[in-house]
Scaffold this motif. Structure first.
Motif, mmCIF file in Angstrom:
data_model
loop_
_atom_site.group_PDB
_atom_site.id
_atom_site.type_symbol
_atom_site.label_atom_id
_atom_site.label_comp_id
_atom_site.label_asym_id
_atom_site.label_seq_id
_atom_site.Cartn_x
_atom_site.Cartn_y
_atom_site.Cartn_z
ATOM 1 N N THR A 49 4.848 1.212 -12.699
ATOM 2 C CA THR A 49 4.771 2.387 -11.827
ATOM 3 C C THR A 49 5.284 3.586 -12.596
ATOM 4 O OG1 THR A 49 5.284 3.220 -9.612
ATOM 5 C CG2 THR A 49 7.091 2.140 -10.776
ATOM 6 N N ARG A 51 2.653 10.112 -4.157
ATOM 7 C CA ARG A 51 2.116 9.323 -3.035
ATOM 8 C C ARG A 51 3.078 9.201 -1.869
ATOM 9 N NH1 ARG A 51 -2.882 6.748 -4.053
ATOM 10 N NH2 ARG A 51 -3.589 7.678 -5.993
ATOM 11 N N CYS A 66 10.903 -0.532 11.700
ATOM 12 C CA CYS A 66 11.269 0.874 11.489
ATOM 13 C C CYS A 66 11.420 1.647 12.801
ATOM 14 C CB CYS A 66 10.254 1.564 10.589
ATOM 15 S SG CYS A 66 10.143 0.791 8.974
ATOM 16 N N ARG A 69 4.958 -3.817 -6.913
ATOM 17 C CA ARG A 69 5.042 -2.348 -6.943
ATOM 18 C C ARG A 69 4.502 -1.705 -5.663
ATOM 19 N NH1 ARG A 69 0.201 -0.156 -10.949
ATOM 20 N NH2 ARG A 69 -1.530 -0.994 -9.727
ATOM 21 N N ASN A 93 7.121 8.259 4.433
ATOM 22 C CA ASN A 93 6.238 8.843 3.429
ATOM 23 C C ASN A 93 6.088 10.328 3.757
ATOM 24 O OD1 ASN A 93 3.799 9.771 2.144
ATOM 25 N ND2 ASN A 93 3.270 7.626 1.782
ATOM 26 N N ARG A 97 3.836 12.332 3.159
ATOM 27 C CA ARG A 97 2.491 12.729 3.614
ATOM 28 C C ARG A 97 2.305 12.426 5.103
ATOM 29 N NH1 ARG A 97 -1.742 9.925 0.554
ATOM 30 N NH2 ARG A 97 -0.242 8.284 0.163
ATOM 31 N N GLY A 125 6.752 1.301 12.945
ATOM 32 C CA GLY A 125 7.112 0.203 12.057
ATOM 33 C C GLY A 125 6.266 -1.032 12.300
ATOM 34 N N GLY A 126 6.615 -2.086 11.597
ATOM 35 C CA GLY A 126 5.886 -3.341 11.701
ATOM 36 C C GLY A 126 5.807 -3.808 13.143
HETATM 37 N N1 ACO Z 1 2.888 2.600 -8.740
HETATM 38 C C1 ACO Z 1 1.667 2.774 -9.255
HETATM 39 N N2 ACO Z 1 0.543 2.367 -8.633
HETATM 40 C C2 ACO Z 1 0.697 1.761 -7.431
HETATM 41 C C3 ACO Z 1 1.948 1.541 -6.860
HETATM 42 C C4 ACO Z 1 3.077 1.983 -7.553
HETATM 43 N N3 ACO Z 1 4.318 1.814 -7.076
HETATM 44 N N4 ACO Z 1 1.771 0.922 -5.680
HETATM 45 C C5 ACO Z 1 0.468 0.753 -5.516
HETATM 46 N N5 ACO Z 1 -0.191 1.238 -6.590
HETATM 47 C C6 ACO Z 1 -1.621 1.229 -6.826
HETATM 48 C C7 ACO Z 1 -2.292 0.068 -6.139
HETATM 49 O O1 ACO Z 1 -2.241 -1.096 -6.937
HETATM 50 C C8 ACO Z 1 -3.686 0.586 -5.981
HETATM 51 O O2 ACO Z 1 -4.362 0.453 -7.215
HETATM 52 P P1 ACO Z 1 -5.931 0.077 -7.256
HETATM 53 O O3 ACO Z 1 -6.630 1.211 -6.579
HETATM 54 O O4 ACO Z 1 -6.212 -0.034 -8.714
HETATM 55 O O5 ACO Z 1 -6.031 -1.211 -6.506
HETATM 56 C C9 ACO Z 1 -3.435 2.029 -5.698
HETATM 57 O O6 ACO Z 1 -2.181 2.392 -6.253
HETATM 58 C C10 ACO Z 1 -3.317 2.250 -4.193
HETATM 59 O O7 ACO Z 1 -3.793 3.469 -4.001
HETATM 60 P P2 ACO Z 1 -3.895 3.982 -2.498
HETATM 61 O O8 ACO Z 1 -4.191 2.870 -1.556
HETATM 62 O O9 ACO Z 1 -4.813 5.142 -2.511
HETATM 63 O O10 ACO Z 1 -2.430 4.461 -2.264
HETATM 64 P P3 ACO Z 1 -1.964 5.304 -1.034
HETATM 65 O O11 ACO Z 1 -2.278 6.730 -1.258
HETATM 66 O O12 ACO Z 1 -2.421 4.681 0.251
HETATM 67 O O13 ACO Z 1 -0.398 5.142 -1.116
HETATM 68 C C11 ACO Z 1 1.330 3.944 0.002
HETATM 69 C C12 ACO Z 1 0.162 3.872 -0.991
HETATM 70 C C13 ACO Z 1 2.375 4.872 -0.544
HETATM 71 C C14 ACO Z 1 1.916 2.552 0.185
HETATM 72 C C15 ACO Z 1 0.825 4.474 1.353
HETATM 73 O O14 ACO Z 1 -0.331 3.774 1.744
HETATM 74 C C16 ACO Z 1 1.830 4.405 2.472
HETATM 75 O O15 ACO Z 1 2.802 5.132 2.492
HETATM 76 N N6 ACO Z 1 1.550 3.577 3.472
HETATM 77 C C17 ACO Z 1 2.364 3.556 4.692
HETATM 78 C C18 ACO Z 1 3.696 2.938 4.522
HETATM 79 C C19 ACO Z 1 4.445 3.165 5.818
HETATM 80 O O16 ACO Z 1 4.339 4.175 6.472
HETATM 81 N N7 ACO Z 1 5.213 2.269 6.298
HETATM 82 C C20 ACO Z 1 5.871 2.599 7.586
HETATM 83 C C21 ACO Z 1 6.325 1.534 8.232
HETATM 84 S S1 ACO Z 1 7.401 0.638 7.212
HETATM 85 C C22 ACO Z 1 8.067 -0.620 8.174
HETATM 86 O O17 ACO Z 1 7.890 -0.702 9.356
HETATM 87 C C23 ACO Z 1 8.814 -1.687 7.493
#
Ligand code: ACO
Length: 320
Positions: A29, A37, A113, A152, A250, A252, A308-309
Protein backbone atom coordinates in the motif's frame (compact mmCIF):
# COMPACT_ATOMS: atom_id res chain seq x y z
CA UNK A 1 -41.62 15.89 29.10
CA UNK A 2 -38.40 14.21 30.26
CA UNK A 3 -35.39 14.74 28.01
CA UNK A 4 -32.10 12.87 27.99
CA UNK A 5 -29.36 15.49 28.04
CA UNK A 6 -25.62 15.03 27.57
CA UNK A 7 -24.12 16.14 30.89
CA UNK A 8 -20.49 15.32 30.05
CA UNK A 9 -18.25 13.71 27.45
CA UNK A 10 -14.91 11.90 27.55
CA UNK A 11 -12.56 9.95 25.31
CA UNK A 12 -9.32 8.02 25.21
CA UNK A 13 -6.81 7.00 22.57
CA UNK A 14 -4.00 4.49 23.16
CA UNK A 15 -0.52 6.02 23.22
CA UNK A 16 0.92 4.25 20.18
CA UNK A 17 0.43 6.17 16.92
CA UNK A 18 0.86 4.22 13.68
CA UNK A 19 1.31 6.41 10.58
CA UNK A 20 0.51 5.12 7.08
CA UNK A 21 4.24 4.87 6.41
CA UNK A 22 4.47 2.03 8.96
CA UNK A 23 1.76 0.10 7.10
CA UNK A 24 3.72 0.52 3.86
CA UNK A 25 6.26 -1.82 5.48
CA UNK A 26 3.62 -4.50 6.20
CA UNK A 27 1.41 -4.60 3.07
CA UNK A 28 1.48 -3.46 -0.57
CA UNK A 29 0.00 0.00 0.00
CA UNK A 30 1.07 3.65 0.04
CA UNK A 31 0.45 6.68 2.19
CA UNK A 32 -0.89 8.41 -0.92
CA UNK A 33 -3.43 5.61 -1.70
CA UNK A 34 -4.71 5.53 1.88
CA UNK A 35 -5.08 9.32 2.11
CA UNK A 36 -6.73 9.67 -1.32
CA UNK A 37 -9.23 6.82 -0.83
CA UNK A 38 -10.00 7.26 2.90
CA UNK A 39 -8.51 10.49 4.33
CA UNK A 40 -6.70 8.44 6.99
CA UNK A 41 -3.13 9.54 7.89
CA UNK A 42 -2.60 7.60 11.12
CA UNK A 43 -4.39 5.54 13.75
CA UNK A 44 -3.80 4.74 17.45
CA UNK A 45 -3.27 1.08 18.36
CA UNK A 46 -3.64 -0.45 21.81
CA UNK A 47 -0.65 -2.01 23.57
CA UNK A 48 -0.66 -5.83 23.77
CA UNK A 49 -1.68 -5.77 27.44
CA UNK A 50 -4.37 -3.09 27.06
CA UNK A 51 -8.02 -4.19 27.13
CA UNK A 52 -11.22 -2.71 25.74
CA UNK A 53 -12.28 -2.17 29.36
CA UNK A 54 -9.06 -0.17 30.00
CA UNK A 55 -9.88 2.18 27.11
CA UNK A 56 -13.52 2.42 28.19
CA UNK A 57 -12.56 3.22 31.79
CA UNK A 58 -10.36 6.19 30.76
CA UNK A 59 -13.14 7.64 28.59
CA UNK A 60 -15.84 6.94 31.19
CA UNK A 61 -13.91 8.61 34.03
CA UNK A 62 -13.44 11.74 31.88
CA UNK A 63 -17.14 11.84 31.02
CA UNK A 64 -18.12 11.34 34.68
CA UNK A 65 -15.80 14.17 35.76
CA UNK A 66 -17.17 16.47 33.05
CA UNK A 67 -20.72 15.65 34.19
CA UNK A 68 -19.79 16.10 37.86
CA UNK A 69 -21.21 12.63 38.44
CA UNK A 70 -19.97 9.84 40.70
CA UNK A 71 -19.97 6.19 39.52
CA UNK A 72 -22.46 5.28 42.26
CA UNK A 73 -24.92 7.84 40.84
CA UNK A 74 -25.24 5.85 37.61
CA UNK A 75 -28.40 3.80 37.26
CA UNK A 76 -27.56 2.24 33.87
CA UNK A 77 -24.36 1.42 31.93
CA UNK A 78 -24.50 0.61 28.20
CA UNK A 79 -21.37 -0.10 26.18
CA UNK A 80 -21.17 -0.45 22.40
CA UNK A 81 -18.36 -2.72 21.25
CA UNK A 82 -17.47 -5.28 18.61
CA UNK A 83 -14.29 -6.26 20.42
CA UNK A 84 -15.35 -7.26 23.96
CA UNK A 85 -12.63 -8.50 26.29
CA UNK A 86 -14.44 -11.79 26.91
CA UNK A 87 -17.28 -13.76 25.36
CA UNK A 88 -18.90 -13.05 28.70
CA UNK A 89 -19.37 -11.25 31.05
CA UNK A 90 -20.05 -8.14 29.00
CA UNK A 91 -17.42 -5.42 28.90
CA UNK A 92 -20.09 -3.18 30.47
CA UNK A 93 -20.03 -5.43 33.57
CA UNK A 94 -16.21 -5.35 33.64
CA UNK A 95 -16.38 -1.56 33.42
CA UNK A 96 -18.99 -1.37 36.18
CA UNK A 97 -16.64 -3.28 38.51
CA UNK A 98 -13.71 -0.99 37.62
CA UNK A 99 -15.76 2.12 38.29
CA UNK A 100 -17.10 0.75 41.58
CA UNK A 101 -20.77 1.00 40.70
CA UNK A 102 -23.04 -1.57 42.34
CA UNK A 103 -26.43 -2.76 41.21
CA UNK A 104 -27.07 -0.66 38.09
CA UNK A 105 -27.96 -2.77 35.04
CA UNK A 106 -25.00 -3.03 32.66
CA UNK A 107 -24.90 -4.56 29.19
CA UNK A 108 -23.10 -4.43 25.85
CA UNK A 109 -24.66 -3.54 22.52
CA UNK A 110 -23.33 -5.18 19.37
CA UNK A 111 -24.07 -3.03 16.34
CA UNK A 112 -20.47 -2.68 15.11
CA UNK A 113 -19.78 0.91 14.01
CA UNK A 114 -23.36 1.94 14.91
CA UNK A 115 -22.89 0.62 18.45
CA UNK A 116 -22.72 4.02 20.13
CA UNK A 117 -25.74 5.37 18.21
CA UNK A 118 -27.70 2.24 19.16
CA UNK A 119 -26.56 2.53 22.81
CA UNK A 120 -27.47 6.23 22.94
CA UNK A 121 -30.87 5.43 21.49
CA UNK A 122 -31.52 2.72 24.12
CA UNK A 123 -30.31 4.98 26.94
CA UNK A 124 -32.64 7.74 25.75
CA UNK A 125 -35.66 5.39 25.90
CA UNK A 126 -34.78 4.44 29.50
CA UNK A 127 -34.54 8.10 30.54
CA UNK A 128 -37.70 9.17 28.71
CA UNK A 129 -39.61 6.26 30.29
CA UNK A 130 -38.51 7.47 33.72
CA UNK A 131 -36.67 4.23 34.56
CA UNK A 132 -33.16 5.77 34.60
CA UNK A 133 -31.86 9.20 35.57
CA UNK A 134 -28.11 8.99 34.95
CA UNK A 135 -26.75 6.71 32.26
CA UNK A 136 -23.18 6.06 31.16
CA UNK A 137 -23.01 5.35 27.42
CA UNK A 138 -19.67 4.18 26.05
CA UNK A 139 -18.27 3.15 22.67
CA UNK A 140 -14.95 1.28 23.03
CA UNK A 141 -12.95 -0.84 20.63
CA UNK A 142 -9.65 -2.59 20.16
CA UNK A 143 -10.54 -3.18 16.54
CA UNK A 144 -6.93 -3.93 15.64
CA UNK A 145 -7.35 -7.40 17.21
CA UNK A 146 -9.85 -8.53 14.56
CA UNK A 147 -7.80 -7.23 11.62
CA UNK A 148 -5.72 -9.42 9.37
CA UNK A 149 -2.52 -7.35 9.15
CA UNK A 150 -1.70 -9.06 5.81
CA UNK A 151 -4.97 -7.81 4.22
CA UNK A 152 -4.47 -4.34 2.74
CA UNK A 153 -8.21 -4.08 1.97
CA UNK A 154 -9.01 -3.77 5.67
CA UNK A 155 -5.95 -3.27 7.89
CA UNK A 156 -5.31 0.33 6.77
CA UNK A 157 -8.83 1.47 7.71
CA UNK A 158 -9.24 0.93 11.44
CA UNK A 159 -7.90 2.12 14.80
CA UNK A 160 -8.49 1.67 18.54
CA UNK A 161 -10.08 4.07 21.05
CA UNK A 162 -13.01 4.86 23.31
CA UNK A 163 -15.53 7.63 23.82
CA UNK A 164 -18.22 8.13 26.46
CA UNK A 165 -21.07 10.36 27.51
CA UNK A 166 -23.07 10.70 30.71
CA UNK A 167 -26.75 11.21 29.90
CA UNK A 168 -29.05 12.63 32.54
CA UNK A 169 -32.77 13.25 32.86
CA UNK A 170 -33.60 16.91 32.28
CA UNK A 171 -36.65 19.06 31.68
CA UNK A 172 -34.81 20.97 28.95
CA UNK A 173 -33.71 19.43 25.61
CA UNK A 174 -31.77 17.20 25.25
CA UNK A 175 -31.88 14.47 22.70
CA UNK A 176 -34.67 15.38 20.28
CA UNK A 177 -34.96 12.04 18.51
CA UNK A 178 -33.10 8.82 17.74
CA UNK A 179 -33.46 6.72 14.59
CA UNK A 180 -31.92 3.25 14.28
CA UNK A 181 -32.19 0.66 11.51
CA UNK A 182 -30.76 -2.68 10.38
CA UNK A 183 -30.73 -4.70 7.17
CA UNK A 184 -29.44 -8.14 8.09
CA UNK A 185 -29.66 -9.52 4.56
CA UNK A 186 -26.33 -7.76 3.87
CA UNK A 187 -24.52 -9.54 6.73
CA UNK A 188 -21.82 -10.93 4.43
CA UNK A 189 -20.67 -7.59 2.97
CA UNK A 190 -18.93 -6.62 6.20
CA UNK A 191 -18.31 -9.34 8.74
CA UNK A 192 -15.93 -10.98 11.16
CA UNK A 193 -17.06 -14.56 10.72
CA UNK A 194 -16.15 -17.29 13.14
CA UNK A 195 -17.91 -19.40 15.75
CA UNK A 196 -16.18 -20.35 18.98
CA UNK A 197 -16.67 -24.10 19.40
CA UNK A 198 -14.77 -26.31 21.83
CA UNK A 199 -12.03 -23.71 22.20
CA UNK A 200 -11.51 -23.32 18.43
CA UNK A 201 -12.77 -20.75 15.93
CA UNK A 202 -14.81 -22.46 13.18
CA UNK A 203 -16.56 -21.17 10.05
CA UNK A 204 -14.10 -18.30 9.59
CA UNK A 205 -10.78 -16.96 10.76
CA UNK A 206 -11.97 -14.26 13.15
CA UNK A 207 -10.71 -11.42 10.95
CA UNK A 208 -12.70 -8.57 9.43
CA UNK A 209 -13.76 -9.21 5.84
CA UNK A 210 -15.25 -6.42 3.75
CA UNK A 211 -16.53 -5.85 0.25
CA UNK A 212 -15.41 -2.22 0.39
CA UNK A 213 -17.10 -0.69 -2.63
CA UNK A 214 -20.47 -2.36 -1.81
CA UNK A 215 -20.23 -1.09 1.76
CA UNK A 216 -19.33 2.36 0.47
CA UNK A 217 -22.41 2.57 -1.80
CA UNK A 218 -24.79 1.30 0.88
CA UNK A 219 -23.28 3.68 3.47
CA UNK A 220 -23.74 6.80 1.34
CA UNK A 221 -27.42 5.97 0.63
CA UNK A 222 -28.33 4.81 4.14
CA UNK A 223 -26.72 7.81 5.85
CA UNK A 224 -28.30 10.25 3.42
CA UNK A 225 -31.72 8.72 4.13
CA UNK A 226 -31.37 8.58 7.93
CA UNK A 227 -30.21 12.21 8.28
CA UNK A 228 -33.30 13.23 6.23
CA UNK A 229 -35.47 11.08 8.51
CA UNK A 230 -34.07 12.78 11.63
CA UNK A 231 -34.56 16.29 10.23
CA UNK A 232 -38.09 15.61 8.95
CA UNK A 233 -39.11 14.04 12.26
CA UNK A 234 -38.17 17.29 14.02
CA UNK A 235 -39.39 19.57 11.21
CA UNK A 236 -35.90 21.03 10.96
CA UNK A 237 -33.89 22.13 7.93
CA UNK A 238 -30.22 21.26 7.30
CA UNK A 239 -29.46 24.94 7.98
CA UNK A 240 -30.68 24.41 11.58
CA UNK A 241 -27.75 22.06 12.28
CA UNK A 242 -24.69 23.59 13.94
CA UNK A 243 -22.50 20.47 13.81
CA UNK A 244 -22.55 17.17 11.96
CA UNK A 245 -20.72 14.50 13.97
CA UNK A 246 -20.43 11.57 11.57
CA UNK A 247 -19.02 8.08 11.90
CA UNK A 248 -15.37 8.41 10.90
CA UNK A 249 -14.98 5.59 8.35
CA UNK A 250 -13.94 7.42 5.22
CA UNK A 251 -13.62 11.15 4.42
CA UNK A 252 -15.40 10.59 1.09
CA UNK A 253 -18.49 9.15 2.86
CA UNK A 254 -18.40 12.06 5.36
CA UNK A 255 -18.19 14.60 2.51
CA UNK A 256 -21.08 12.93 0.67
CA UNK A 257 -23.32 13.26 3.76
CA UNK A 258 -22.27 16.88 4.33
CA UNK A 259 -22.96 17.66 0.66
CA UNK A 260 -26.40 16.06 0.89
CA UNK A 261 -27.10 18.37 3.86
CA UNK A 262 -25.50 21.34 2.02
CA UNK A 263 -23.39 21.75 5.14
CA UNK A 264 -19.92 23.29 4.73
CA UNK A 265 -17.10 21.02 5.93
CA UNK A 266 -16.20 23.55 8.64
CA UNK A 267 -19.44 22.50 10.38
CA UNK A 268 -18.39 18.85 10.38
CA UNK A 269 -16.25 17.33 13.13
CA UNK A 270 -13.60 15.29 11.29
CA UNK A 271 -11.21 13.01 13.15
CA UNK A 272 -10.73 10.29 10.54
CA UNK A 273 -7.25 11.54 9.48
CA UNK A 274 -5.90 11.09 13.02
CA UNK A 275 -8.05 8.24 14.41
CA UNK A 276 -9.00 6.06 11.42
CA UNK A 277 -12.23 4.11 11.88
CA UNK A 278 -12.57 3.27 15.57
CA UNK A 279 -15.95 1.56 15.01
CA UNK A 280 -18.31 2.10 17.99
CA UNK A 281 -15.86 4.61 19.51
CA UNK A 282 -15.72 6.91 16.49
CA UNK A 283 -18.77 9.12 17.10
CA UNK A 284 -18.26 9.71 20.86
CA UNK A 285 -14.54 10.32 20.23
CA UNK A 286 -15.36 12.96 17.59
CA UNK A 287 -18.01 14.49 19.87
CA UNK A 288 -15.54 14.78 22.74
CA UNK A 289 -12.86 16.30 20.49
CA UNK A 290 -15.34 18.98 19.34
CA UNK A 291 -16.51 19.67 22.90
CA UNK A 292 -13.01 19.89 24.39
CA UNK A 293 -11.55 22.13 21.68
CA UNK A 294 -14.46 24.53 22.19
CA UNK A 295 -16.13 24.24 18.78
CA UNK A 296 -19.26 22.56 20.17
CA UNK A 297 -21.11 24.90 22.54
CA UNK A 298 -24.08 24.40 24.87
CA UNK A 299 -27.42 25.04 23.16
CA UNK A 300 -26.19 24.06 19.69
CA UNK A 301 -27.97 21.53 17.49
CA UNK A 302 -25.95 18.40 16.72
CA UNK A 303 -26.61 15.61 14.24
CA UNK A 304 -24.80 12.33 14.96
CA UNK A 305 -24.83 9.45 12.48
CA UNK A 306 -23.16 6.08 11.91
CA UNK A 307 -23.29 2.92 9.84
CA UNK A 308 -21.70 -0.45 10.47
CA UNK A 309 -21.74 -4.17 9.88
CA UNK A 310 -25.14 -5.84 9.92
CA UNK A 311 -25.84 -3.57 8.17
CA UNK A 312 -26.85 -1.33 11.06
CA UNK A 313 -27.20 2.42 10.89
CA UNK A 314 -28.75 5.35 12.71
CA UNK A 315 -28.82 9.02 13.62
CA UNK A 316 -29.38 11.10 16.74
CA UNK A 317 -30.49 14.74 16.66
CA UNK A 318 -29.90 16.68 19.85
CA UNK A 319 -29.52 20.01 21.58
CA UNK A 320 -26.18 19.95 23.31
N1 ACO B 1 -3.54 0.04 -0.76
C1 ACO B 1 -3.47 -0.03 -2.09
N2 ACO B 1 -4.43 -0.59 -2.85
C2 ACO B 1 -5.50 -1.10 -2.20
C3 ACO B 1 -5.62 -1.06 -0.81
C4 ACO B 1 -4.59 -0.47 -0.08
N3 ACO B 1 -4.62 -0.39 1.26
N4 ACO B 1 -6.78 -1.64 -0.47
C5 ACO B 1 -7.37 -2.03 -1.59
N5 ACO B 1 -6.59 -1.72 -2.65
C6 ACO B 1 -6.84 -2.00 -4.05
C7 ACO B 1 -7.71 -3.22 -4.23
O1 ACO B 1 -6.93 -4.40 -4.23
C8 ACO B 1 -8.33 -2.95 -5.56
O2 ACO B 1 -7.39 -3.27 -6.57
P1 ACO B 1 -7.87 -3.91 -7.97
O3 ACO B 1 -8.75 -2.89 -8.60
O4 ACO B 1 -6.59 -4.15 -8.69
O5 ACO B 1 -8.60 -5.16 -7.57
C9 ACO B 1 -8.52 -1.47 -5.50
O6 ACO B 1 -7.58 -0.92 -4.59
C10 ACO B 1 -9.90 -1.15 -4.93
O7 ACO B 1 -10.25 -0.03 -5.53
P2 ACO B 1 -11.71 0.54 -5.23
O8 ACO B 1 -12.68 -0.56 -4.98
O9 ACO B 1 -12.01 1.52 -6.29
O10 ACO B 1 -11.44 1.28 -3.88
P3 ACO B 1 -12.45 2.26 -3.20
O11 ACO B 1 -12.36 3.59 -3.83
O12 ACO B 1 -13.81 1.63 -3.08
O13 ACO B 1 -11.85 2.37 -1.75
C11 ACO B 1 -12.31 1.56 0.44
C12 ACO B 1 -11.77 1.23 -0.95
C13 ACO B 1 -11.45 2.63 1.06
C14 ACO B 1 -12.27 0.30 1.30
C15 ACO B 1 -13.76 2.06 0.33
O14 ACO B 1 -14.51 1.19 -0.49
C16 ACO B 1 -14.47 2.23 1.64
O15 ACO B 1 -14.17 3.12 2.41
N6 ACO B 1 -15.50 1.42 1.86
C17 ACO B 1 -16.38 1.61 3.02
C18 ACO B 1 -15.77 1.23 4.32
C19 ACO B 1 -16.74 1.66 5.40
O16 ACO B 1 -17.40 2.66 5.33
N7 ACO B 1 -16.93 0.94 6.43
C20 ACO B 1 -17.92 1.45 7.40
C21 ACO B 1 -18.37 0.51 8.23
S1 ACO B 1 -17.04 -0.23 9.06
C22 ACO B 1 -17.71 -1.30 10.22
O17 ACO B 1 -18.88 -1.35 10.47
C23 ACO B 1 -16.81 -2.25 10.89
Amino acid sequence: MIYARIAGTGSYLPARVVPNSELEQRVDTSDQWIIERTGIKQRHLAAPDETTCDLAEHAARQALAAANCQPEDLDLIILGTTTPDRIYPSTACLLQARLGNHGAPAFDVQAVCSGFIYALSIATQFIQAGTAKKVLVVGAEIYSRILNWQDRNTCVLFGDGAGAVVLEASDTPGILSTHIHAEGQHNNLLSTPGTVDQGQIRNGAGFTEMQGSEVFKFAVNALSSVVDEALQHNQLQPSDIDWLIPHQANIRIIKATAKKLKLPMDQVIVTVPEHGNTSAASVPLALDVGVRDGRIQRGQTLLLEAIGGGFTWGAVLLKY
